[in-house]
Write a protein that holds these residues in place. Sequence first.
Motif, mmCIF file in Angstrom:
data_model
loop_
_atom_site.group_PDB
_atom_site.id
_atom_site.type_symbol
_atom_site.label_atom_id
_atom_site.label_comp_id
_atom_site.label_asym_id
_atom_site.label_seq_id
_atom_site.Cartn_x
_atom_site.Cartn_y
_atom_site.Cartn_z
ATOM 1 N N UNK A 119 47.025 54.788 58.820
ATOM 2 C CA UNK A 119 48.177 55.394 59.575
ATOM 3 C C UNK A 119 47.474 56.083 60.993
ATOM 4 N N UNK A 120 46.452 56.594 60.588
ATOM 5 C CA UNK A 120 45.715 57.166 61.926
ATOM 6 C C UNK A 120 45.255 56.075 62.819
ATOM 7 N N UNK A 121 44.755 55.009 62.042
ATOM 8 C CA UNK A 121 44.256 53.760 62.868
ATOM 9 C C UNK A 121 45.412 53.437 63.639
ATOM 10 N N UNK A 122 46.411 53.259 63.032
ATOM 11 C CA UNK A 122 47.705 52.476 63.722
ATOM 12 C C UNK A 122 48.299 53.231 64.575
ATOM 13 N N UNK A 123 47.881 54.617 64.884
ATOM 14 C CA UNK A 123 48.776 55.567 65.664
ATOM 15 C C UNK A 123 49.011 54.936 67.126
ATOM 16 N N UNK A 124 49.818 55.610 67.939
ATOM 17 C CA UNK A 124 50.090 55.456 69.185
ATOM 18 C C UNK A 124 49.145 56.005 70.025
ATOM 19 N N UNK A 125 48.083 55.200 70.625
ATOM 20 C CA UNK A 125 47.079 55.607 71.282
ATOM 21 C C UNK A 125 47.051 56.260 72.531
ATOM 22 N N UNK A 126 48.387 56.260 72.991
ATOM 23 C CA UNK A 126 48.879 56.688 74.570
ATOM 24 C C UNK A 126 49.013 58.276 73.978
ATOM 25 N N UNK A 127 49.805 58.635 72.846
ATOM 26 C CA UNK A 127 49.967 60.047 72.597
ATOM 27 C C UNK A 127 49.325 60.553 71.297
ATOM 28 N N UNK A 128 48.769 59.869 70.886
ATOM 29 C CA UNK A 128 47.798 60.028 69.484
ATOM 30 C C UNK A 128 48.708 60.531 68.334
ATOM 31 N N UNK A 129 50.116 60.170 68.613
ATOM 32 C CA UNK A 129 51.068 60.337 67.386
ATOM 33 C C UNK A 129 51.026 59.455 66.375
#
Length: 189
Positions: free
Chosen positions: A75-85
């Motif tokens: 889940x963390x790896x596949x996060x929205x890297x732009x928002x860190x969500x």
Amino acid sequence: MTKDSSTSISRRALLGAFAATTLTAAPTFSNAAGFLRGAGDIRRIKMYSGRTGEKLDMIYWIEGEYIKDALKEINFFMRDWRTNGTVSMDARTVDIIAATHNLLDVNEPYMLLSGYRSPATNAMLRSKSRAVAKNSLHMKGQAADLRLGSRSVGQISRAASSCHAGGVGRYSRSNFVHMDCGPVRNWGA
């Protein structure tokens, strides 16, 4: 001699502890089509992110059970890297990704282009491209956009489609394949 239950470690506990760590060499699962029907003892996912530089090589399922700590890392790896969500990625999507990788018979990790997308990120991308869906499954943690250097978009999409488990989009001009756990469908060129 009797076993002291407070000091003995079960095989399942040992495998769980082992699998929750990032691995560089692990057993692969057998036939991916059977794997989606519940066959096999181990499921593994292998990706890297060109955006964050992070790598993931993880066993996330053993003997019929998902490993919660491994799914949290995914889940963390596949996060929205732009928002860190982050969001809980749908395990069915992870299964499709892993099964497709197995069918392609490669050791190379996927490059993850997009996993979870926040509504704000999806709206921004939609304003720049008609190819971004208003109600994208990325916003629900049910989709990923992936590429492999050693396989073509056609090869990856055929392998994903053969799983008969969700949507597969071919984006040949951008060199990636969309995989999701929504209704079975195919699109793109």
